[in-house]
Scaffold this motif. Structure first.
Motif, short mmCIF file in Angstrom:
data_model
loop_
_atom_site.label_atom_id
_atom_site.label_comp_id
_atom_site.label_asym_id
_atom_site.label_seq_id
_atom_site.Cartn_x
_atom_site.Cartn_y
_atom_site.Cartn_z
N GLY A 95 0.83 -1.11 0.08
CA GLY A 95 -0.17 0.04 -0.12
C GLY A 95 0.72 1.52 0.15
O GLY A 95 2.11 1.12 -0.44
N THR A 96 0.19 2.30 0.44
CA THR A 96 0.97 3.65 0.46
C THR A 96 0.56 4.33 1.63
O THR A 96 -0.56 4.58 2.13
CB THR A 96 0.54 4.52 -0.77
N VAL A 97 1.69 5.13 2.18
CA VAL A 97 1.39 5.96 3.21
C VAL A 97 2.18 7.36 3.07
O VAL A 97 3.25 7.26 2.55
CB VAL A 97 2.24 5.29 4.96
N GLN A 98 1.44 8.42 3.25
CA GLN A 98 2.09 9.72 2.90
C GLN A 98 1.48 10.70 3.92
O GLN A 98 0.34 10.60 4.29
CB GLN A 98 1.74 10.01 1.42
N ASP A 99 2.30 11.82 4.27
CA ASP A 99 1.87 12.77 4.89
C ASP A 99 1.38 12.77 6.35
O ASP A 99 0.43 13.10 6.64
CB ASP A 99 0.79 13.60 4.00
N LEU A 100 1.87 11.55 7.06
CA LEU A 100 1.54 11.33 8.36
C LEU A 100 2.66 11.51 9.26
O LEU A 100 3.79 11.39 8.99
CB LEU A 100 1.38 9.91 8.52
N GLU A 101 2.49 12.18 10.54
CA GLU A 101 3.36 12.26 11.39
C GLU A 101 3.44 11.08 12.45
O GLU A 101 2.22 10.73 12.86
CB GLU A 101 3.32 13.75 12.23
N ILE A 102 4.48 10.46 12.64
CA ILE A 102 4.41 9.10 13.51
C ILE A 102 5.08 9.50 14.96
O ILE A 102 6.35 9.78 14.81
CB ILE A 102 4.94 7.96 12.76
N ASP A 103 4.48 9.72 16.09
CA ASP A 103 4.98 9.80 17.05
C ASP A 103 5.17 8.87 18.27
O ASP A 103 3.93 8.29 18.69
CB ASP A 103 4.53 11.13 17.61
N SER A 104 6.34 8.38 18.70
CA SER A 104 6.39 7.52 20.01
C SER A 104 5.86 6.12 19.78
O SER A 104 5.03 5.60 20.45
CB SER A 104 5.39 8.14 21.17
N PHE A 105 6.44 5.59 18.80
CA PHE A 105 6.34 4.25 18.38
C PHE A 105 7.68 3.34 18.39
O PHE A 105 8.71 4.00 18.04
CB PHE A 105 5.69 4.01 16.89
#
Length: 149
Positions: free
Chosen positions: A127-137
């Motif tokens: 799939g595709t992931v775009q324009d996400l902010e990922i915090d504390s994983f």
């Protein structure tokens, strides 16, 4: 000024959660004979922290990425409005993205996935992931196939 597009029409940044006057305009509703699982044109499933997981995601936004991914089928786009998506808003992680689905945050930032540092945020096959902010994983995106980030 950030410019986003809904369909072919440019719109100013942040006029509404999904860049348009009516959140229902952002997607095509599911086929009436088979619901979201029915084959048909690709759709946009809308997510906002103010949404409701009892909504369909097409005409009215759902609250959680988990619910949106449960609706999504290959070719669909799950679009997250600005906000923080974490346990306090009902999210559970990891979020498994179905093959062929795009998960998209707000262009320019503001769609934040928040974790507990104990799990991956997103599990992605093809799939595709775009324009996400990922915090504390522990891991931001776990990829097992051919994907686009």
């Amino acid at each position: 000024m950030v410019i986003a597009c809904v369909g072919d029409e440019p719109v100013a940044a942040n006029p509404a959660p999904f860049g348009g006057a009516d959140a229902g305009d952002a997607g095509t509703p599911p086929a009436s004979d088979g619901g979201p699982e029915a084959s048909g044109p690709a759709t946009t499933i809308q997510v906002t922290p103010e949404g409701n997981d009892n909504a369909d995601g097409y005409q009215k936004p759902v609250k959680t990425l988990k619910r949106a991914l449960g609706i999504a089928k290959a070719g669909d786009t799950v679009k997250l409005a600005a906000g923080r998506y974490d346990a306090s808003t009902g999210e559970t992680f990891p979020a498994k993205v179905p093959d062929g689905v795009t998960v998209m945050g707000l262009a320019g930032g503001g769609s934040i996935l928040g974790g507990t540092r104990a799990e991956p945020a997103i599990v992605l096959g093809s799939g595709t992931v775009q324009d996400l902010e990922i915090d504390s994983f522990k891991v931001g995106v776990q990829v097992s196939g051919t994907s686009t980030l």
